[in-house]
Design a protein around this motif. Structure first.
Motif, PDB file in Angstrom:
ATOM      1  N   SER A  15      -1.366 -39.072 -28.321  1.00 14.31           N
ATOM      2  CA  SER A  15      -0.140 -38.587 -27.688  1.00 14.31           C
ATOM      3  C   SER A  15       0.193 -37.174 -28.152  1.00 14.31           C
ATOM      4  O   SER A  15       0.689 -36.343 -27.375  1.00 14.31           O
ATOM      5  N   VAL A  16      -0.071 -36.905 -29.433  1.00 17.24           N
ATOM      6  CA  VAL A  16       0.138 -35.555 -29.968  1.00 17.24           C
ATOM      7  C   VAL A  16      -0.783 -34.565 -29.260  1.00 17.24           C
ATOM      8  O   VAL A  16      -0.380 -33.453 -28.890  1.00 17.24           O
ATOM      9  N   VAL A  17      -2.030 -34.971 -29.047  1.00 21.20           N
ATOM     10  CA  VAL A  17      -2.984 -34.100 -28.364  1.00 21.20           C
ATOM     11  C   VAL A  17      -2.567 -33.888 -26.911  1.00 21.20           C
ATOM     12  O   VAL A  17      -2.703 -32.790 -26.369  1.00 21.20           O
TER      13      VAL A  17
ATOM     14  N   LYS B  61      -0.112 -31.266 -26.899  1.00 23.50           N
ATOM     15  CA  LYS B  61      -0.787 -29.975 -27.055  1.00 23.50           C
ATOM     16  C   LYS B  61      -1.247 -29.455 -25.691  1.00 23.50           C
ATOM     17  O   LYS B  61      -1.082 -28.274 -25.370  1.00 23.50           O
ATOM     18  N   ALA B  62      -1.806 -30.330 -24.892  1.00 21.15           N
ATOM     19  CA  ALA B  62      -2.254 -29.940 -23.545  1.00 21.15           C
ATOM     20  C   ALA B  62      -1.059 -29.548 -22.677  1.00 21.15           C
ATOM     21  O   ALA B  62      -1.110 -28.548 -21.955  1.00 21.15           O
ATOM     22  N   TYR B  63       0.020 -30.318 -22.759  1.00 28.32           N
ATOM     23  CA  TYR B  63       1.218 -29.976 -21.983  1.00 28.32           C
ATOM     24  C   TYR B  63       1.791 -28.631 -22.446  1.00 28.32           C
ATOM     25  O   TYR B  63       2.257 -27.835 -21.632  1.00 28.32           O
ATOM     26  N   GLY B  64       1.769 -28.407 -23.767  1.00 24.93           N
ATOM     27  CA  GLY B  64       2.273 -27.149 -24.307  1.00 24.93           C
ATOM     28  C   GLY B  64       1.491 -25.955 -23.801  1.00 24.93           C
ATOM     29  O   GLY B  64       2.030 -24.849 -23.663  1.00 24.93           O
ATOM     30  N   HIS B  65       0.202 -26.146 -23.515  1.00 24.65           N
ATOM     31  CA  HIS B  65      -0.618 -25.059 -22.964  1.00 24.65           C
ATOM     32  C   HIS B  65      -0.140 -24.677 -21.561  1.00 24.65           C
ATOM     33  O   HIS B  65      -0.204 -23.503 -21.169  1.00 24.65           O
ATOM     34  N   ILE B  66       0.357 -25.653 -20.817  1.00 24.11           N
ATOM     35  CA  ILE B  66       0.871 -25.384 -19.473  1.00 24.11           C
ATOM     36  C   ILE B  66       2.167 -24.579 -19.557  1.00 24.11           C
ATOM     37  O   ILE B  66       2.441 -23.720 -18.723  1.00 24.11           O
ATOM     38  N   GLY B  67       2.978 -24.851 -20.587  1.00 24.74           N
ATOM     39  CA  GLY B  67       4.233 -24.124 -20.769  1.00 24.74           C
ATOM     40  C   GLY B  67       5.318 -25.018 -21.336  1.00 24.74           C
ATOM     41  O   GLY B  67       5.229 -26.250 -21.261  1.00 24.74           O
ATOM     42  N   TYR B  68       6.342 -24.430 -21.931  1.00 23.41           N
ATOM     43  CA  TYR B  68       7.358 -25.273 -22.560  1.00 23.41           C
ATOM     44  C   TYR B  68       8.194 -26.004 -21.508  1.00 23.41           C
ATOM     45  O   TYR B  68       8.810 -27.031 -21.814  1.00 23.41           O
ATOM     46  N   GLU B  69       8.202 -25.512 -20.251  1.00 23.18           N
ATOM     47  CA  GLU B  69       8.869 -26.275 -19.188  1.00 23.18           C
ATOM     48  C   GLU B  69       8.167 -27.617 -18.979  1.00 23.18           C
ATOM     49  O   GLU B  69       8.808 -28.634 -18.705  1.00 23.18           O
ATOM     50  N   ALA B  70       6.825 -27.591 -19.123  1.00 20.53           N
ATOM     51  CA  ALA B  70       6.062 -28.834 -18.995  1.00 20.53           C
ATOM     52  C   ALA B  70       6.425 -29.804 -20.114  1.00 20.53           C
ATOM     53  O   ALA B  70       6.569 -31.017 -19.886  1.00 20.53           O
ATOM     54  N   VAL B  71       6.578 -29.283 -21.335  1.00 20.81           N
ATOM     55  CA  VAL B  71       6.968 -30.122 -22.475  1.00 20.81           C
ATOM     56  C   VAL B  71       8.352 -30.722 -22.229  1.00 20.81           C
ATOM     57  O   VAL B  71       8.596 -31.901 -22.518  1.00 20.81           O
ATOM     58  N   THR B  72       9.253 -29.926 -21.668  1.00 20.82           N
ATOM     59  CA  THR B  72      10.594 -30.416 -21.353  1.00 20.82           C
ATOM     60  C   THR B  72      10.529 -31.572 -20.360  1.00 20.82           C
ATOM     61  O   THR B  72      11.169 -32.616 -20.541  1.00 20.82           O
TER      62      THR B  72
ATOM     63  N   VAL C  30      -7.818 -38.271 -23.416  1.00 21.39           N
ATOM     64  CA  VAL C  30      -7.782 -36.967 -24.092  1.00 21.39           C
ATOM     65  C   VAL C  30      -8.718 -35.951 -23.430  1.00 21.39           C
ATOM     66  O   VAL C  30      -8.299 -34.818 -23.137  1.00 21.39           O
ATOM     67  N   PRO C  31     -10.003 -36.280 -23.175  1.00 17.88           N
ATOM     68  CA  PRO C  31     -10.863 -35.295 -22.497  1.00 17.88           C
ATOM     69  C   PRO C  31     -10.312 -34.858 -21.140  1.00 17.88           C
ATOM     70  O   PRO C  31     -10.346 -33.670 -20.804  1.00 17.88           O
ATOM     71  N   LEU C  32      -9.774 -35.809 -20.364  1.00 10.39           N
ATOM     72  CA  LEU C  32      -9.242 -35.458 -19.049  1.00 10.39           C
ATOM     73  C   LEU C  32      -8.024 -34.544 -19.167  1.00 10.39           C
ATOM     74  O   LEU C  32      -7.824 -33.659 -18.329  1.00 10.39           O
ATOM     75  N   SER C  33      -7.198 -34.751 -20.209  1.00  7.23           N
ATOM     76  CA  SER C  33      -6.019 -33.889 -20.378  1.00  7.23           C
ATOM     77  C   SER C  33      -6.424 -32.443 -20.631  1.00  7.23           C
ATOM     78  O   SER C  33      -5.814 -31.513 -20.086  1.00  7.23           O
ATOM     79  N   PHE C  34      -7.465 -32.236 -21.431  1.00  2.92           N
ATOM     80  CA  PHE C  34      -7.908 -30.871 -21.733  1.00  2.92           C
ATOM     81  C   PHE C  34      -8.687 -30.254 -20.576  1.00  2.92           C
ATOM     82  O   PHE C  34      -8.584 -29.061 -20.316  1.00  2.92           O
TER      83      PHE C  34
ATOM     84  N   GLY D 190      -6.867 -25.619 -15.173  1.00  2.00           N
ATOM     85  CA  GLY D 190      -5.562 -24.980 -15.000  1.00  2.00           C
ATOM     86  C   GLY D 190      -4.670 -25.695 -14.004  1.00  2.00           C
ATOM     87  O   GLY D 190      -3.895 -25.063 -13.279  1.00  2.00           O
ATOM     88  N   PHE D 191      -4.753 -27.023 -13.977  1.00  2.00           N
ATOM     89  CA  PHE D 191      -3.971 -27.806 -13.032  1.00  2.00           C
ATOM     90  C   PHE D 191      -2.479 -27.754 -13.355  1.00  2.00           C
ATOM     91  O   PHE D 191      -2.079 -27.500 -14.497  1.00  2.00           O
ATOM     92  N   ARG D 192      -1.679 -28.043 -12.337  1.00  2.00           N
ATOM     93  CA  ARG D 192      -0.248 -28.264 -12.554  1.00  2.00           C
ATOM     94  C   ARG D 192      -0.044 -29.528 -13.384  1.00  2.00           C
ATOM     95  O   ARG D 192      -0.924 -30.382 -13.459  1.00  2.00           O
TER      96      ARG D 192
END
Length: 456
Positions: free
Chosen positions: A263-265, A268-279, A408-412, A419-421
């Motif tokens: 879940s932490v990883v 990390k993937a969501y954070g790469h998309i942007g902090y709006e994604a984390v929100t 995890v592999p699919l998330s990265f 660079g998916f949404r």
């Protein structure tokens, strides 16, 4: 199926046992989820950056929760089966083991976070505002981890012996205190107490955890429950018992930590998309967990029910009760799916976020609604039936392999390579649940999940 349901409805002892165990846990989980919802809503009034910062800081708390769940659930496998044998001596020893190991685990993470707070937040996102806010929150809230460890040990043990009311009341008190202190510390109280923002939210959580811990310990001893043990009954733990408990405890702890790290990883993937994604993900997780309270309660109840039956030596009863709870959980899963689909836009509108974040959040909730039924099934199987049956090794292998070889592999791949949404990345990750549910069904039908852990 109709006859199966009729037989279940006619079995009054089963229904009574299920409701006595499950309803207080439902209420407790509902209270806890309400706390997370209220926290997110109140912090959300400050802005998206605050939501993201607290959400990322709580990823460390997720590691605490997953590790403690593994330790206490591992002890709970033995406690539930020992309760079937009415072996109070070893029940108290297993409580002592959970308290000792859980406290050490929480202390280690607390020390690490206190020494490296900004680095802990920076692993997920290096936005200066999030780093600053997250560090402030983490340094205060991490002190609560040791109290969480103690509360978890007693709560899990109490559930395994059917004493579910005390943890429920303790959680209710903690939520009430947290909401009051949140209001005072986050927004301030005129000239008397200045507005503290995210630091106030952290302080409110810390105070609530301390009071919850004190309440549950005092309750156990004042009401003279079976867990009201003298220190000599808790420690030292016989070497033979520790050796027998080590494998299942390590397996469940490993299972939970693997899931938590995964879940932490993902974060990390969501954070790469942007902090709006984390929100968006923080809001979605809060809402989804609120809907899943009944399922987590059923999983806790079936762990106790199946464990007790196996401890008594009644395997046919364990199988029958497990099947009944699977049917119940699937029906509830369908209702949760419909509830999320119907209420998603309304719930998201309660959060102070931009229209773009709100739109994405609703889309992710709809994706979660579609996958919720197989997810419900795997929660009940892994956290309830397999653990109650002592099948901890298979649960570890299944949970870790599907997450780390599929999710995890699919998330990265989705976030970094393609660079998916955010919506598409979340949909890719959900493939993990489908695969997991197939393996759960095969394992259940094989009956290889049944292990009597307390037979000498």
């Amino acid at each position: 199926m109709i006859q199966f349901m009729k037989d279940m409805i006619k079995d009054k002892p089963f229904l009574k046992m299920l409701f006595v165990l499950a309803i207080p846990i439902v209420i407790q989980n509902l209270i806890s989820s309400s706390l997370n919802m209220i926290d997110t809503l109140m912090i959300g009034r400050l802005g998206e950056g605050e939501i993201a910062a607290v959400g990322l800081a709580n990823q460390l708390f997720l590691l605490i929760i997953t590790g403690l769940t593994g330790i206490c659930a591992g002890a709970g496998v033995f406690i539930s089966q020992y309760w079937g044998k009415k072996d109070l001596v070893n029940i108290k020893r297993m409580l002592g083991l959970a308290l000792t190991v859980g406290s050490i685990y929480a202390l280690v993470i607390t020390v690490f976070v206190q020494c490296f707070p900004s680095q802990s937040i920076g692993f997920f996102n290096k936005d200066p505002k999030i780093l600053e806010l997250g560090t402030v929150y983490l340094q205060i809230v991490s002190i609560s981890y040791i109290f969480t460890a103690i509360t978890f040990a007693y709560s899990f043990a109490l559930r395994c012996i059917g004493r579910t009311q005390l943890p429920m009341v303790a959680s209710g008190i903690a939520v009430a205190i947290n909401v009051i202190f949140n209001t005072v510390f986050i927004f301030g109280l005129g000239e008397f107490i200045p507005a503290m923002g995210v630091a106030g939210a952290a302080l409110a959580t810390l105070l609530a955890r301390i009071i919850e811990t004190v309440f549950i310990i005092v309750g156990v001893y004042k009401m003279k429950y079976e867990l009201a043990a003298h220190i000599k009954e808790l420690l030292p733990i016989p070497r033979e018992l520790m050796e027998r408990a080590a494998k299942p405890m390590l397996a469940i702890t490993g299972n939970e930590i693997c899931w938590g790290l995964g879940s932490v990883v993902y974060t990390k993937a969501y954070g790469h998309i942007g902090y709006e994604a984390v929100t968006s993900v923080q809001i979605v997780n809060t809402i989804t967990n609120f809907f899943l309270v009944v399922i987590f309660a059923l999983a806790s109840a079936v762990l106790t029910i199946v464990g007790n039956a196996i401890g008594e030596g009644d395997v046919p009863k364990a199988k029958l009760y497990a099947k009944r709870i699977i049917v119940l959980s699937m029906g509830i899963g369908i209702l949760i799916c419909l509830g999320i689909i119907l209420l998603a836009p309304f719930i998201v509108s309660c959060f102070n976020v931009t229209p773009e974040v709100a739109h994405v959040t609703v889309n992710i909730l709809l994706i979660n609604a579609v996958i919720i039924i197989p997810r419900v099934f795997t929660i009940v199987m892994i956290m309830g039936i397999f653990r109650g049956g002592g099948d901890t090794r298979y649960s570890l292998i299944l949970e870790s392999s599907t997450m780390w070889l599929i999710g995890v592999p699919l998330s990265f791949i989705g976030a970094y390579l393609l660079g998916f949404r955010l919506e598409y990345v979340v949909a890719m990750i959900m493939m993990e649940e489908l695969v997991k549910s197939i393996f759960c069904m095969v394992r259940f039908k094989s009956s290889k999940w049944i292990h009597n852990m307390v037979e000498h």
